[in-house]
Design an enzyme around this catalytic site. Structure first.
Site, mmCIF file in Angstrom:
data_model
loop_
_atom_site.group_PDB
_atom_site.id
_atom_site.type_symbol
_atom_site.label_atom_id
_atom_site.label_comp_id
_atom_site.label_asym_id
_atom_site.label_seq_id
_atom_site.Cartn_x
_atom_site.Cartn_y
_atom_site.Cartn_z
ATOM 1 N N GLY A 75 -12.301 -3.419 7.085
ATOM 2 C CA GLY A 75 -11.157 -4.504 6.859
ATOM 3 C C GLY A 75 -11.660 -5.644 7.359
ATOM 4 N N GLN A 76 -10.760 -6.762 7.221
ATOM 5 C CA GLN A 76 -10.937 -7.974 7.587
ATOM 6 C C GLN A 76 -11.735 -8.201 9.017
ATOM 7 O OE1 GLN A 76 -8.476 -12.272 7.518
ATOM 8 N NE2 GLN A 76 -7.775 -10.854 9.026
ATOM 9 N N ASP A 77 -10.655 -7.699 10.027
ATOM 10 C CA ASP A 77 -11.117 -8.035 11.534
ATOM 11 C C ASP A 77 -12.606 -7.090 11.841
ATOM 12 O OD1 ASP A 77 -8.985 -9.353 11.426
ATOM 13 O OD2 ASP A 77 -7.755 -8.215 13.247
ATOM 14 N N SER A 133 -1.917 -1.745 7.156
ATOM 15 C CA SER A 133 -1.471 -3.009 7.759
ATOM 16 C C SER A 133 -0.694 -3.957 7.089
ATOM 17 C CB SER A 133 -2.581 -3.644 8.137
ATOM 18 O OG SER A 133 -3.201 -4.287 6.888
ATOM 19 N N TYR A 170 3.608 7.775 5.983
ATOM 20 C CA TYR A 170 2.056 7.790 6.228
ATOM 21 C C TYR A 170 1.937 6.486 7.139
ATOM 22 C CZ TYR A 170 -2.464 6.415 5.677
ATOM 23 O OH TYR A 170 -3.942 6.056 5.783
ATOM 24 N N THR A 189 0.391 -6.280 17.522
ATOM 25 C CA THR A 189 0.742 -7.246 16.724
ATOM 26 C C THR A 189 1.954 -8.023 16.976
ATOM 27 O OG1 THR A 189 1.551 -7.741 14.478
ATOM 28 C CG2 THR A 189 1.871 -5.324 15.211
ATOM 29 N N GLU A 229 4.302 -8.709 15.071
ATOM 30 C CA GLU A 229 5.266 -7.946 14.291
ATOM 31 C C GLU A 229 6.270 -7.249 15.283
ATOM 32 O OE1 GLU A 229 6.332 -7.679 10.749
ATOM 33 O OE2 GLU A 229 5.393 -9.514 10.762
ATOM 34 N N TYR A 258 6.231 -0.522 9.473
ATOM 35 C CA TYR A 258 4.913 -0.916 10.266
ATOM 36 C C TYR A 258 5.039 -1.278 11.606
ATOM 37 C CZ TYR A 258 0.916 -4.142 11.199
ATOM 38 O OH TYR A 258 0.057 -4.669 12.009
ATOM 39 N N LYS A 273 3.754 0.617 15.201
ATOM 40 C CA LYS A 273 2.895 -0.282 16.066
ATOM 41 C C LYS A 273 3.383 -0.295 17.197
ATOM 42 C CE LYS A 273 -0.930 -1.902 13.786
ATOM 43 N NZ LYS A 273 -2.301 -1.733 14.283
HETATM 44 P P1 NAP Z 1 -6.997 -4.570 7.032
HETATM 45 O O1 NAP Z 1 -7.889 -5.842 6.526
HETATM 46 O O2 NAP Z 1 -5.854 -4.286 6.389
HETATM 47 O O3 NAP Z 1 -7.977 -3.519 7.520
HETATM 48 C C1 NAP Z 1 -7.245 -2.146 7.751
HETATM 49 C C2 NAP Z 1 -8.489 -1.333 8.078
HETATM 50 O O4 NAP Z 1 -7.961 -0.105 8.571
HETATM 51 C C3 NAP Z 1 -9.423 -1.132 6.563
HETATM 52 O O5 NAP Z 1 -10.833 -1.039 7.033
HETATM 53 C C4 NAP Z 1 -8.864 0.037 6.230
HETATM 54 O O6 NAP Z 1 -9.777 0.873 5.422
HETATM 55 C C5 NAP Z 1 -8.524 1.068 7.496
HETATM 56 N N1 NAP Z 1 -7.782 2.036 7.305
HETATM 57 C C6 NAP Z 1 -6.323 2.225 7.057
HETATM 58 N N2 NAP Z 1 -5.809 3.399 6.866
HETATM 59 C C7 NAP Z 1 -6.731 4.083 7.553
HETATM 60 C C8 NAP Z 1 -6.757 5.513 7.948
HETATM 61 N N3 NAP Z 1 -5.818 6.277 7.808
HETATM 62 N N4 NAP Z 1 -8.002 5.977 8.615
HETATM 63 C C9 NAP Z 1 -8.944 4.921 8.589
HETATM 64 N N5 NAP Z 1 -9.199 3.782 8.326
HETATM 65 C C10 NAP Z 1 -7.917 3.280 7.964
HETATM 66 O O7 NAP Z 1 -6.534 -5.295 8.476
HETATM 67 P P2 NAP Z 1 -7.041 -6.552 9.390
HETATM 68 O O8 NAP Z 1 -6.211 -7.572 9.060
HETATM 69 O O9 NAP Z 1 -8.526 -6.478 9.566
HETATM 70 O O10 NAP Z 1 -6.237 -5.935 10.920
HETATM 71 C C11 NAP Z 1 -6.905 -4.901 11.617
HETATM 72 C C12 NAP Z 1 -5.829 -4.668 12.583
HETATM 73 O O11 NAP Z 1 -5.009 -5.663 13.333
HETATM 74 C C13 NAP Z 1 -4.714 -3.434 11.975
HETATM 75 O O12 NAP Z 1 -4.637 -2.644 12.877
HETATM 76 C C14 NAP Z 1 -3.625 -4.442 11.892
HETATM 77 O O13 NAP Z 1 -2.509 -3.770 11.741
HETATM 78 C C15 NAP Z 1 -3.861 -5.176 13.230
HETATM 79 N N6 NAP Z 1 -3.185 -6.714 13.031
HETATM 80 C C16 NAP Z 1 -3.637 -7.757 12.310
HETATM 81 C C17 NAP Z 1 -3.195 -8.861 12.053
HETATM 82 C C18 NAP Z 1 -3.740 -9.870 11.225
HETATM 83 O O14 NAP Z 1 -2.924 -10.980 11.138
HETATM 84 N N7 NAP Z 1 -4.815 -9.717 10.397
HETATM 85 C C19 NAP Z 1 -2.335 -9.452 13.185
HETATM 86 C C20 NAP Z 1 -1.784 -8.319 14.070
HETATM 87 C C21 NAP Z 1 -2.452 -7.105 14.183
HETATM 88 P P3 NAP Z 1 -9.919 0.673 4.126
HETATM 89 O O15 NAP Z 1 -10.848 -0.455 3.695
HETATM 90 O O16 NAP Z 1 -10.578 2.189 3.281
HETATM 91 O O17 NAP Z 1 -8.732 0.418 3.443
HETATM 92 O O1 G4F Z 2 1.007 -12.335 4.815
HETATM 93 P P1 G4F Z 2 1.953 -11.535 5.315
HETATM 94 O O2 G4F Z 2 1.981 -10.403 4.262
HETATM 95 O O3 G4F Z 2 2.053 -10.851 6.720
HETATM 96 P P2 G4F Z 2 2.851 -10.360 7.842
HETATM 97 O O4 G4F Z 2 4.036 -9.765 7.167
HETATM 98 O O5 G4F Z 2 3.287 -11.433 8.846
HETATM 99 O O6 G4F Z 2 2.026 -9.390 8.284
HETATM 100 C C1 G4F Z 2 0.735 -9.722 8.832
HETATM 101 O O7 G4F Z 2 0.668 -10.190 10.064
HETATM 102 C C2 G4F Z 2 1.109 -9.222 11.021
HETATM 103 C C3 G4F Z 2 0.933 -10.096 12.230
HETATM 104 O O8 G4F Z 2 2.062 -10.799 12.544
HETATM 105 C C4 G4F Z 2 0.156 -8.129 11.055
HETATM 106 F F1 G4F Z 2 0.490 -7.295 12.079
HETATM 107 C C5 G4F Z 2 0.189 -7.421 9.538
HETATM 108 O O9 G4F Z 2 -0.767 -6.339 9.788
HETATM 109 C C6 G4F Z 2 -0.141 -8.449 8.678
HETATM 110 O O10 G4F Z 2 -1.555 -8.677 8.803
HETATM 111 O O11 G4F Z 2 3.415 -12.208 5.143
HETATM 112 C C7 G4F Z 2 3.801 -13.221 5.875
HETATM 113 C C8 G4F Z 2 5.004 -13.944 5.378
HETATM 114 C C9 G4F Z 2 6.288 -13.070 5.374
HETATM 115 O O12 G4F Z 2 7.342 -13.531 6.013
HETATM 116 C C10 G4F Z 2 6.671 -12.738 3.912
HETATM 117 O O13 G4F Z 2 8.058 -12.250 3.592
HETATM 118 O O14 G4F Z 2 5.025 -14.324 4.139
HETATM 119 C C11 G4F Z 2 6.334 -14.145 3.431
HETATM 120 N N1 G4F Z 2 5.948 -14.092 2.150
HETATM 121 C C12 G4F Z 2 6.382 -14.859 1.192
HETATM 122 N N2 G4F Z 2 5.930 -14.513 -0.095
HETATM 123 C C13 G4F Z 2 4.953 -13.250 1.346
HETATM 124 C C14 G4F Z 2 5.123 -13.689 0.130
HETATM 125 N N3 G4F Z 2 4.458 -12.353 2.066
HETATM 126 C C15 G4F Z 2 3.382 -11.897 0.987
HETATM 127 N N4 G4F Z 2 2.586 -10.714 1.271
HETATM 128 N N5 G4F Z 2 3.395 -12.109 -0.499
HETATM 129 C C16 G4F Z 2 4.194 -13.068 -0.783
HETATM 130 O O15 G4F Z 2 4.267 -13.403 -2.128
#
Ligand code: NAP
Ligand code: G4F
Length: 384
Positions: free
Chosen positions: A13-15, A91, A102, A134, A136, A158, A162
């Site tokens: 994933g991204q992180d 995520s 799931y 998160t 969230e 979600y 979490k």
């Molecule tokens: P991401 O890009 O969606 O990456 C998620 C990773 O989890 C991918 O490698 C995915 O594998 C793997 N995964 C999903 N389901 C799985 C399972 N059942 N078993 C094993 N691996 C699995 O997410 P990210 O943005 O890097 O975020 C990393 C973590 O931080 C997540 O837990 C997310 O909820 C949390 N988080 C993210 C943000 C944010 O803004 N990015 C903020 C707060 C918390 P595949 O590549 O195979 O799909």
């Molecule tokens: O980019 P989003 O899908 O991110 P969201 O829902 O904030 O969640 C992400 O950040 C969390 C941390 O706070 C992580 F825990 C989580 O794993 C994930 O990385 O949506 C951001 C905002 C929402 O309010 C959504 O309703 O953007 C609004 N939005 C408006 N139009 C949209 C859209 N979001 C998406 N995905 N697509 C749209 O067209």
């Protein structure tokens, strides 16, 4: 000195990708958990890949899944990591409404499986654990800005999953003295961000609009506000959290919040395109209002200018109800004073430099990727 060993779940994933690179640069041996998929899903870490026949490998991948406790226990037992970063999760907030069971299995019970594996393997005092919590969790926010002591009010399957992950991490820390910590990370983005999260959807769409490959982009709730940082800054915080003598929970955020509408306006503006929003709710649209030609030519290229000039006055952004969520998180803005004072953490990127990085990347990608030019963009026709 022996090298430190880390295990990253969610390494594809991204992180996970940024963290793996960061830890390898610091001299770690990095093990990564990777799900089996019918197509390669290692694009984000391919530059770090080493052939299994090479000596002294720094990146080793293992097939696994957070829903499979036997497999997790075996991998943790075999790798004996000093640090586990549990980044794997389903995520996507909107998708969690479609796949709630799931999501709970992976995002809630998955955390328990890792903690329990460490305990059963008697690694409690050796292995430190980072749980990807998160912002969230704050959902319907009870305090502005949100900090470590702000009560949680999750608003999606979600976030509820979490919430379990957060508390089971605290519980194992208190019950068994484990070095287990939560990073409560606010939204963080990058060129590696998944294509259906709002920032990346926007930067990809704008790149295509600028290059004449797409007419318009449809969005959901434009008024939601998020505290956006750069993933590169946020993975530094994850590592710093595990280097502390004592485990604890930390908010990681920039402290600045921006509407989706303004993110779109700023992203168009980054490449010299001026837009004007009009109307309200489902009727809201944004039209092309002006072009800063010198900036557009510098950022995009002069080949595309004439076609853009002809589009002045046309709609570039619309709203589609299908992108709205059954329950929304309207406002997130974090107070990361604790992380800044205890970890010495500071973000290096601003929102402007994050957008610049993402726009630059997506323009380059769209210009060179013939799959996307042929219509690979249709993958975004799902309402995520
Ligand atoms: P991401 O890009 O969606 O990456 C998620 C990773 O989890 C991918 O490698 C995915 O594998 C793997 N995964 C999903 N389901 C799985 C399972 N059942 N078993 C094993 N691996 C699995 O997410 P990210 O943005 O890097 O975020 C990393 C973590 O931080 C997540 O837990 C997310 O909820 C949390 N988080 C993210 C943000 C944010 O803004 N990015 C903020 C707060 C918390 P595949 O590549 O195979 O799909
Ligand atoms: O980019 P989003 O899908 O991110 P969201 O829902 O904030 O969640 C992400 O950040 C969390 C941390 O706070 C992580 F825990 C989580 O794993 C994930 O990385 O949506 C951001 C905002 C929402 O309010 C959504 O309703 O953007 C609004 N939005 C408006 N139009 C949209 C859209 N979001 C998406 N995905 N697509 C749209 O067209």
């Amino acid at each position: 000195m022996s090298k430190k060993v880390a295990l990253i779940t969610g390494i594809t994933g991204q992180d996970g990708a940024y963290l793996a690179e960061y830890l390898i640069r610091k001299g770690y041996i990095v093990h990564g958990l990777k799900r089996r998929s019918s197509l390669f899903n290692t694009e984000r870490i391919d530059h770090l890949y080493q052939d299994p026949h090479e000596q002294d490998r720094r990146l080793i991948l293992h097939y696994g899944d957070l829903t499979d406790s036997l497999n997790l226990t075996r991998i943790i037992g075999e790798t004996q990591p000093e640090e586990i970063y549990n980044l794997a999760a389903m995520s996507h907030v909107k998708v969690s409404f479609d796949t709630p069971e799931y999501t709970a299995n992976a995002d809630a019970l998955g955390v328990l499986r890792i903690l329990e594996a460490v305990r059963l393997l008697k690694l409690t005092h050796k292995t430190r654990i980072y749980q990807a919590s998160t912002s969230e969790l704050y959902g319907l926010v009870q305090e502005v800005p949100q900090k470590e002591t702000t009560p949680f009010y999750p608003r999606s399957p979600y976030a509820v999953a979490k919430l379990y992950g957060y508390w089971i991490t605290v519980n194992y820390r208190e019950a068994y003295g484990m070095h287990a910590s939560n990073g409560i990370l606010f939204n963080h983005e990058s060129p590696l961000r998944g294509e259906t999260f709002v920032t990346r959807k926007v930067t990809r769409a704008i790149a295509r609009i600028a290059l004449g490959m797409q007419e318009k982009v449809y969005m959901g709730n434009l008024s939601a506000r998020r505290d956006w940082g750069h993933a590169k800054d946020y993975i530094r915080a994850m590592h710093a959290i595990l280097q502390q003598d004592e485990p604890s929970d930390y908010v990681i955020a920039t402290g600045i919040t921006t509407t989706i509408r303004d993110f779109i306006r700023m992203s168009f503006g980054e490449i010299g395109i001026g837009i004007e929003f009009r109307g309200e709710g489902m009727e809201e649209t944004a039209r092309l209002s002006s072009v800063d030609e010198a900036r557009f030519v510098r950022k995009v290229g002069d080949n595309y200018l004439e076609a853009l000039r002809k589009r002045i006055g046309q709609e570039l952004v619309g709203v589609d109800v299908n992108y709205f969520r059954p329950a929304e998180v309207d406002l997130l803005i974090g107070d990361s004073t604790k992380a800044r004072s205890r970890l010495g953490w500071e973000p290096e990127y601003t929102l402007e430099s994050l957008i610049e990085d993402m726009m630059h990347h997506d323009l380059k990608l769209m210009k060179k990727d013939s799959y996307l030019q042929r219509g690979g963009y249709k993958i975004l026709n799902y309402f995520e």
